[in-house]
Enzyme design. Sequence first.
Site, short mmCIF file in Angstrom:
data_model
loop_
_atom_site.label_atom_id
_atom_site.label_comp_id
_atom_site.label_asym_id
_atom_site.label_seq_id
_atom_site.Cartn_x
_atom_site.Cartn_y
_atom_site.Cartn_z
CD1 TRP A 1 -7.02 10.65 3.13
CD2 TRP A 1 -6.90 8.43 3.32
NE1 TRP A 1 -5.71 10.32 3.46
CE2 TRP A 1 -5.63 8.96 3.58
CE3 TRP A 1 -7.06 7.04 3.37
CZ2 TRP A 1 -4.52 8.17 3.90
CZ3 TRP A 1 -5.96 6.24 3.69
CH2 TRP A 1 -4.72 6.82 3.95
CD GLN B 1 2.89 7.84 5.89
OE1 GLN B 1 2.07 7.47 6.70
NE2 GLN B 1 4.17 7.97 6.19
CD1 TRP C 1 -0.76 2.29 2.38
CD2 TRP C 1 -2.65 1.90 1.27
NE1 TRP C 1 -1.55 3.41 2.50
CE2 TRP C 1 -2.72 3.19 1.83
CE3 TRP C 1 -3.74 1.42 0.53
CZ2 TRP C 1 -3.83 4.01 1.68
CZ3 TRP C 1 -4.85 2.25 0.38
CH2 TRP C 1 -4.88 3.52 0.95
CG MET C 2 2.58 5.20 -2.00
SD MET C 2 3.67 5.36 -3.42
CE MET C 2 2.51 5.76 -4.69
CG ASP D 1 0.10 11.16 2.94
OD1 ASP D 1 -0.90 10.66 2.43
OD2 ASP D 1 0.11 11.66 4.08
NE ARG E 1 -2.46 13.27 10.41
CZ ARG E 1 -3.65 13.31 10.98
NH1 ARG E 1 -3.75 13.27 12.30
NH2 ARG E 1 -4.75 13.42 10.25
CB SER F 1 3.17 12.38 6.21
OG SER F 1 2.54 11.49 5.34
C1 FRU Z 1 -2.63 12.06 5.00
C2 FRU Z 1 -2.32 11.31 6.28
C3 FRU Z 1 -1.31 12.06 7.10
C4 FRU Z 1 -0.67 10.99 7.91
C5 FRU Z 1 -0.65 9.85 6.95
C6 FRU Z 1 -0.78 8.51 7.58
O1 FRU Z 1 -3.09 11.28 3.96
O2 FRU Z 1 -3.50 11.11 7.00
O3 FRU Z 1 -1.85 13.12 7.84
O4 FRU Z 1 0.60 11.34 8.35
O5 FRU Z 1 -1.70 10.06 6.04
O6 FRU Z 1 -0.55 7.50 6.67
#
Ligand code: FRU
Length: 631
Positions: free
Chosen positions: A400, A156, A137-138, A140, A261, A197
């Site tokens: 999302w 990510q 999975w990927m 950000d 974050r 991230s």
């Molecule tokens: C954005 C997010 C970030 C977080 C990451 C987690 O898409 O929700 O805020 O760091 O994805 O995977």
Amino acid sequence: MKKRNVILCAALTGLSLSATAQKMNITRVGDTTIVKIDKSPKFLILPVQEDKDEAQVKLDEGKPTDTWMYIRLAQDKTDYYVPFKLNMGKTSVIKILNLKSDALTLKEGEMKLSNVWDVTNTDFYRPSYHHTPSYGWMNDPNGMFYKDGVYHLCYQYNPYGSKWGNMHWGHAVSRDLVHWEEVNPTIARDPMGHIFSGSAVIDTDGTAGYGKNTIVALYTSASDENGQIQCMAYSTDGGYTFHKYEKNPVLTPFDGLKDFRDPKVFWYAPLKKWYMIVSADKEMRFYSSPNLKDWTYVSAFGEGYGVQPNQFECPDFFELPVDGDTNKKKWVMIVNINPGCLFGGSATEYFVGDFDGNNFVFDSKPSVAKFLDYGKDHYATVTFSGVKDRVLGIAWMSNWQYANVTPIRQYRGANTLPREFKLFTGKDGEIYMSSNVAPEVGLLRRNSNSLPDLLISHEKDVANVSSNKENAFELEMNVMPGQATKTGIILYNNKGEKVDIYFDMKKGRLIMDRTESGKVNFGEQAEPHNIEKEFDLHEHPEIKEPFRKLNSVNYKNDFALGTWAPLTLCDADTYHLDIFVDKCSIEIFVNGGRIAMTNLVFPTQPYTSIKFYSDGNKTAFKNIKVSELGL
Ligand code: FRU
């Protein structure tokens, strides 16, 4: 071949199984399954069943860094496999929790020992020229930087399944922004939490104490126990391997905020200091530091600005000349919001203003909302550090609302084409940011075919303009709508699946309608609902047209819809369209990126033909060019 039930017995009693040259000994102590492998090969290949709960799997080396990974191990059906790294050449002990003793995973031949992991593509929808991870999975893009001729793109990443989980920083490198080579993940999930991230900078002067030109990454460690806290890692080998700072975290929220974050770090030359922006629920907080380790709160921006009230994520911040004038520069803050997209779910918003080292001051009224892309699949846009002469960004090409359930298996998640950002003054005097495809993308062009100019008042079909089986091509043209109120093009295939890209001249919009683009009803979230509800427009009457409604576009569910952009962003009555199709995505750039629109599509066959149409006289389509694209 041994029978499955025999193997289950073996699993329960601890008999040795020898599926490969090496032995796999499976025992069960209470609820814990223990897999012991002597002289381990490289991998234990694990079966995954996507719709099942996560089991926990750990390589137990008796070290404090041993980490439980959450894997949807197969219970009665295997969707695909993932590799789990072993202690090569040595004894490996793997512990598994939350897996029933009769689960398919524990039956013969399901878990395999192997020295190889085959990444040959098995997905019909894998893009042919966009960056995707080979498996897993990927989401950000993270910690992107450019050094010594190499672009580094981290992201990510879940190496243990094609749904979100076990966040690592995956890593790919490129010399030209289009050919990406996957290398080992740079930062792995650890007992402190997921690696969420963040960003990376080149510490030219060695301010962090690890020598000149160290790469320093700041990321969020996220867990239920510790919340979201900012951590640091450094690399002295040019960004390939990172060491986590032993005194992590370097920053925790002063008010115990839950959503805190995605640190973006940059060097602010006038004050010779590092700055970090952290998304803090519905605002962005600035911190400063002399050494990337000790951070002091400076100020905050965002609450009550733009599209509200939504979760702010993944900030970015940089300075750009306005209209190419290097004497007139402005700072841009990128804010990714989820939800907040005009069409539901995730989107990238930006604010243009001034920054003096203390405060960011937005140029416009707080209610002004500017979007970087008018599609539905463009999120978590961030830029590369270390690029001197331009600002280059990449976004995650999904939303999302349905990212976890797209009709893909081996991998999930692709990045947009690299884009170059510029500031321009719009017709209303506001400063906007254009997002155009980076010129390097031209390297992908193979055969180009020009079509004759068209002057039409009805419609004209041009069949089989692309024979590219990969559905991978670029289509360019200049459109002069003339007297049309509606004109555009339809990309279609033999199955009647189509994407309608058109100009609504009455409303002044460019629209991409994907309601009949192919597969559109996937995922439990694909429920018909009201776009106004998602966007909470009733509570925000200050958000003016044309940002208000999707009136004119069919709206069926989260995926089957059209998205639109205001033509007021364009500077002329001729619209240059540059359209990139790649298997399951369409990116449209109008007039050098004044409008960008990115949407996923899942046609069951490539779009091969184009219908040009107009409801008025004298619509001209000129300089039409179709180029096959490939790596
Ligand atoms: C954005 C997010 C970030 C977080 C990451 C987690 O898409 O929700 O805020 O760091 O994805 O995977």
